[in-house]
Design a protein around this motif. Structure first.
Motif, short mmCIF file in Angstrom:
data_model
loop_
_atom_site.label_atom_id
_atom_site.label_comp_id
_atom_site.label_asym_id
_atom_site.label_seq_id
_atom_site.Cartn_x
_atom_site.Cartn_y
_atom_site.Cartn_z
N UNK A 161 60.20 41.75 67.13
CA UNK A 161 59.50 41.25 68.42
C UNK A 161 58.46 42.21 68.88
N UNK A 162 59.00 43.54 68.80
CA UNK A 162 58.13 44.48 69.42
C UNK A 162 56.63 44.81 68.51
N UNK A 163 56.99 44.93 67.27
CA UNK A 163 55.85 45.18 66.25
C UNK A 163 54.88 43.90 66.35
N UNK A 164 55.60 42.63 66.42
CA UNK A 164 54.60 41.40 66.48
C UNK A 164 53.87 41.46 67.66
N UNK A 165 54.36 42.00 68.75
CA UNK A 165 53.52 41.88 70.06
C UNK A 165 52.48 43.05 69.82
N UNK A 166 52.65 44.02 69.32
CA UNK A 166 51.73 45.02 68.96
C UNK A 166 50.72 44.79 67.95
N UNK A 167 51.12 43.96 67.01
CA UNK A 167 50.26 43.46 66.00
C UNK A 167 49.31 42.48 66.61
N UNK A 168 49.97 41.64 67.39
CA UNK A 168 49.07 40.47 68.03
C UNK A 168 47.90 41.09 68.88
N UNK A 169 48.29 42.24 69.78
CA UNK A 169 47.43 42.79 70.50
C UNK A 169 46.34 43.29 69.84
N UNK A 170 46.53 43.94 68.62
CA UNK A 170 45.80 44.62 67.59
C UNK A 170 44.50 43.58 67.25
N UNK A 171 44.95 42.39 67.13
CA UNK A 171 44.22 41.58 66.24
C UNK A 171 43.19 40.86 67.37
N UNK A 172 43.55 40.77 68.70
CA UNK A 172 42.89 40.17 69.66
C UNK A 172 41.80 41.05 70.01
N UNK A 173 41.86 42.61 69.59
CA UNK A 173 40.87 43.36 70.44
C UNK A 173 39.59 43.51 69.46
#
Length: 168
Positions: free
Chosen positions: A156-168
């Motif tokens: 879940x932590x990694x998915x949240x970081x990945x999701x933030x990276x894709x939004x930028x």
């Protein structure tokens, strides 16, 4: 004794002894060499350069294409036997890594920022291996990739970081 060359028809002098031996038919070594040629001049199918092939070389081509060098042959072969036409092609399922490399996205793990390309793999964010859109792909190191797939708390932590990276 004067004779006419069998290749270029030029007049030249030769000794009667050579004629008796069956020699003295050509005016030069160049014309003598030309008499041995049994093939023909063809054009390279890639670069259109003229090249000579003997009879046995003309008969050996399976594709009926002829090339001036291995480089030209490889260029042609890469256009003919790639992607769907290649025997090992599997619907492009594993071509996502090449897509990421062509996109010039920085090669570092999205979670731990590891930059060693030997340990980086491409991860599908939605975990659908057939969805190879660039927005669904990201770089992860082997360790983080394992955590995403096998450890629920860490994933879940990694998915949240990945999701933030894709939004930028």
């Amino acid at each position: 004794m004067e004779r006419s060359c069998e290749i270029c028809k030029a007049t030249f002098k030769t000794k009667p002894y050579f004629i008796r031996k069956g020699q003295g038919r050509f005016c030069s070594k160049k014309c003598q060499y030309e008499s041995f040629k049994t093939g023909s001049s063809i054009t390279c199918d890639t670069c259109k350069k003229n090249v000579y092939r003997n009879r046995s070389g003309l008969g050996r081509s399976k594709s009926r294409k002829f090339f001036c060098s291995k480089s030209c042959q490889t260029k042609w072969r890469n256009t003919q036997y790639s992607r769907e036409k290649h025997l090992g092609w599997k619907d492009g399922v594993s071509s996502y890594r090449n897509a990421m490399l062509r996109n010039n996205e920085s090669q570092e793990c999205k979670f731990c920022k590891e930059v060693d390309v030997r340990v980086l793999v491409v991860h599908h964010v939605d975990e659908d291996r057939t969805n190879n859109k660039l927005e669904n792909l990201c770089w992860l190191c082997h360790n983080c990739h394992h955590l995403v797939h096998h450890c629920k708390g860490e994933s879940e932590k990694i998915r949240s970081i990945i999701g933030k990276g894709k939004e930028q």
